[in-house]
Design an enzyme around this catalytic site. Structure first.
Site, mmCIF file in Angstrom:
data_model
loop_
_atom_site.group_PDB
_atom_site.id
_atom_site.type_symbol
_atom_site.label_atom_id
_atom_site.label_comp_id
_atom_site.label_asym_id
_atom_site.label_seq_id
_atom_site.Cartn_x
_atom_site.Cartn_y
_atom_site.Cartn_z
ATOM 1 N N GLU A 1 -35.454 -49.602 -44.280
ATOM 2 C CA GLU A 1 -35.350 -48.174 -43.957
ATOM 3 C C GLU A 1 -35.119 -47.304 -45.191
ATOM 4 O O GLU A 1 -34.091 -46.630 -45.301
ATOM 5 C CB GLU A 1 -34.276 -47.936 -42.897
ATOM 6 N N GLU B 1 -38.549 -53.338 -35.258
ATOM 7 C CA GLU B 1 -37.201 -53.375 -34.679
ATOM 8 C C GLU B 1 -37.197 -52.587 -33.390
ATOM 9 O O GLU B 1 -37.842 -51.530 -33.298
ATOM 10 C CB GLU B 1 -36.172 -52.696 -35.596
HETATM 11 C C1 GLA Z 1 -31.732 -49.851 -38.226
HETATM 12 C C2 GLA Z 1 -31.592 -50.916 -39.297
HETATM 13 C C3 GLA Z 1 -31.052 -52.208 -38.793
HETATM 14 C C4 GLA Z 1 -29.950 -51.977 -37.783
HETATM 15 C C5 GLA Z 1 -30.490 -51.118 -36.667
HETATM 16 C C6 GLA Z 1 -29.518 -50.901 -35.530
HETATM 17 O O1 GLA Z 1 -32.962 -49.807 -37.646
HETATM 18 O O2 GLA Z 1 -32.803 -51.160 -39.968
HETATM 19 O O3 GLA Z 1 -30.557 -52.948 -39.892
HETATM 20 O O4 GLA Z 1 -28.869 -51.360 -38.404
HETATM 21 O O5 GLA Z 1 -30.805 -49.873 -37.201
HETATM 22 O O6 GLA Z 1 -30.097 -50.127 -34.514
#
Ligand code: GLA
Ligand code: ZN
Length: 675
Positions: free
Chosen positions: A166, A322
């Site tokens: 991210e 994710e």
């Molecule tokens: C983000 C991060 C993950 C985790 C998720 C939780 O997407 O990339 O490492 O912290 O949030 O929702």
């Protein structure tokens, strides 16, 4: 309509939908039996297979486990995990660890720590907080990435590189300031050109040397819009540059392994259209706030928009890298997914072009701030949970969907969502300060298509318009170079173009067009906009179109016709009777202008009429009840129609083909095979 076709699988060695997600075996490194077997990892493999999982993402935040002391690398544990994945026929999405760094590094080399807009350097902690310029950080990242690639280049599990995590934020340290100045020098060449572009004659803000320029921030400059805009552009370029730096060793050592990083929805800080140019495949993290009520319909449309955006970035299938199989801990209310919702949100991603369904997280961590985030395996530790069953059901369904892998999305319509427009609009003083609502408006326009089951590509001003019947660009405040000309050519050739109030105001430097708005779009739209009225919340206006009356709020632009015809006029106020909706025949096509912000119902009806008029094919030829959308994937021959019900009530779709009446339970998704 653009051609549908079949794209190659994301990871050549794994020609199936990937199902799995973030796995943090390093948190359980010490859980070994006396014979050395890690009992948690062993059990994880059993559980993963049981859940139909064929991929796990590892190493995302593992720097401290991989290099606990400077230069002292420990890959043994990761070797063991990678081998376990291979033995269990799983694809490893292997991460580079730059998303968080070990304490020794921050302590010894404070330059790696980020500096905020107040010019205050962070202390060690959290994640995603490194300086993007620091030569030292870049060197350390290169060193560990090189070792990872060397070590696993021939490993049978290695499928995809997950670069960092991210990417986001910005750094205002002296090193970043220097790079910002270099970026500006390259862009403007001489300081006069910069002063002109930034209109610095205003408030005596003229610069006479590059060294006087500082990034915008609350202790300094915030009023020079050109500066604010270029800082955003620079930050995007910083991430592009840092990413290219990260992947250099990966590309050299493992040229056939695709690289990606996980994007976030419509994150404002990075122009994802620009950034996606350097990605091999787009991946993103989707965490909708499901409530179990009618409110989910809007949430679903927004998620669909984000999926379409991610597919459109590279015009090919993407990774849902994710998502939560259950509650999302950082939401203000961490509500459970209602039965059906997990399947629905997973299939929704696939419907819009995802070739993977991945989660955060596989096993719940035992401590720290994500211990209550949804996971495939709960603290209880077995397969006997509702969520595990939901995940296994998705695994089973995906395993039967090989025929859809790599299929495309034939979109007849495109919607413009442009980061540069958004940055400029968010900075506007005047109109409705801070509430111009660009993203919200674009998604409202998107909803009109979503409700009809019309596939939409999300593009920005740099993308081609060929192949679409209809292009909508709400609030196209900034016209980037050449875009107005390309719009005119698109309409001339027979396309239908729609734009709205607050379009064609500024050029790419955020300087107003002189000679009347909407600037270079005046001719194709056949109008001139003289003034714009911003309304208080309790102000009222309306327009009448094809016998129906629609409410207007927020903005009313006052338009003169210069060739266009008025399709509707304002109902109230001193501009009652003046055009509120116009259309202009131009070449073989048509350009429409919605002069005011209307209620959603107007957008729904207006676009429904345009879809009919342009002959854009809908996913299914039937009216869709509230909360139901239909989306298509196709290899050019066979069409797979996803019918999805996001409402908490049963819905009936009165279809003729490919089936007659179709009943959907609350949160149900059906996939129909058609011609
Ligand atoms: C983000 C991060 C993950 C985790 C998720 C939780 O997407 O990339 O490492 O912290 O949030 O929702
Ligand atoms: Zn910095």
């Amino acid at each position: 309509m653009k051609k549908a076709l079949r794209h190659a699988p994301i990871a050549a060695r794994f020609p199936h939908f990937l199902h799995g997600g973030d796995y943090n075996p390093d948190q359980w490194i010490k859980w070994r039996d006396t014979d050395g077997t890690n009992r948690i990892w062993k059990e994880d493999m059993r559980l993963a297979r049981l859940a139909g999982i064929n991929t796990l993402s590892v190493g995302i935040f593992s720097w401290a486990a991989l290099e606990p002391v400077e230069g002292d690398y420990h890959f043994e544990w990761l070797d063991e995990v990678m081998d376990l994945l291979a033995e269990n026929d799983m694809a490893a999405v292997l991460a580079t660890p730059s998303g968080a760094r070990p304490a020794w590094m921050s302590q010894k080399y404070p330059e790696v720590l980020r500096v905020n807009a107040q010019r205050l350097r962070n202390l060690h902690g959290e994640r995603h907080n490194h300086c993007l310029s620091s030569p030292l950080y870049r060197e350390k990242v290169s060193a560990i990435n090189t070792r990872l690639a060397e070590r696993y280049k021939d490993h049978p599990a290695l499928a995809v590189w997950h670069v960092s995590n991210e990417y986001g934020g910005e750094c205002h340290c002296p090193l970043c300031q220097e790079r910002f100045r270099a970026f500006l020098k390259k862009r403007y060449r001489n300081i006069e050109a910069l002063n002109d572009a930034w209109w610095t004659g205003f408030w005596s803000h003229t610069y006479n040397d590059w060294s006087q320029i500082e990034s915008p921030g609350p202790r300094g400059e915030t009023s020079v819009h050109g500066l604010n805009l270029d800082w955003k552009r620079f930050t995007t370029e910083q991430f592009v540059d840092f990413y290219l730096h990260e992947i250099a060793p990966l590309k050299k050592i493992t040229p056939n392994v695709p690289c990606t990083t996980n994007l976030m929805g419509t994150y404002p800080g990075i122009d994802y259209f620009r950034f996606s140019e350097v990605l091999d495949v787009v991946a993103w993290d989707n965490y909708p706030q499901w409530t179990g009520t009618e409110r989910d319909i809007e949430t679903a449309a927004r998620a669909s928009f984000c999926h379409d955006l991610k597919r459109s970035l590279k015009d090919k299938p993407f990774m849902l890298i994710e998502s939560s199989p259950s509650a999302t801990n950082w939401r203000p209310v961490a509500k459970l997914h209602r039965p059906g919702v997990h399947m629905l949100q997973s299939m929704q991603a696939v419907a819009h072009g995802a070739d993977t369904v991945q989660y955060f997280q596989f096993r719940k961590s035992r401590g720290s701030c994500e211990k209550f985030h949804g996971a495939v395996v709960d603290h209880e530790g077995t397969e006997h949970t509702r969520v595990f069953g939901d995940v296994a059901a998705v695994g089973k369904r995906l395993a039967g969907m090989d025929a859809l892998l790599g299929t495309a999305t034939p979109a007849g319509a495109a919607l413009v969502f442009d980061w540069n427009v958004r940055w400029a609009l968010d900075d506007v003083k005047g109109l409705l300060q801070g509430k111009t609502g660009y993203e919200k408006t674009v998604i409202e326009h998107y909803q009109a298509f979503w409700k009809q089951g019309v596939s939409v590509d999300i593009i920005d001003s740099t993308r081609p318009l060929d192949g679409y019947e209809l292009v909508a660009a709400p609030m196209l405040y900034m016209l980037r170079p050449g875009f107005a000309e390309r719009i005119a050519a698109f309409v001339e050739r027979g396309g239908t173009f729609v734009t709205t109030y607050i379009s064609g105001y500024v050029d790419e430097n955020d300087l107003c067009f002189l000679g009347g708005f909407p600037g270079p779009l005046k001719e194709v739209l056949g109008i001139w906009c003289e003034e714009i009225d911003a309304l208080y919340e309790d102000d009222q206006n309306s327009l009448e179109w094809q016998g129906a009356r629609y409410r207007i709020h927020d903005f009313c632009e006052l338009v003169h016709l210069r060739g266009a015809e008025a399709l509707a006029v304002y109902g109230e106020d001193f501009y009652a009777g003046r055009p509120a909706l116009t259309a202009h025949r131009y070449g073989k096509g048509k350009a429409c202008f919605i002069a005011a912000r209307t209620e959603q119902r107007f957008l729904d009806d207006f676009y429904a009429a345009l879809v009919k008029e342009t002959g854009i094919r809908r996913a299914i030829d039937a009216p869709l009840p509230a909360g139901v959308t239909a989306q298509v994937r196709s290899d050019g021959q066979k069409r797979y129609v996803f019918l999805m019900n996001f409402s908490p009530s049963e819905a009936v779709v009165d279809a003729k083909a490919p089936a007659a009446k179709i009943t959907l339970a609350p949160w149900e998704v059906k996939v129909l095979d058609g011609e």
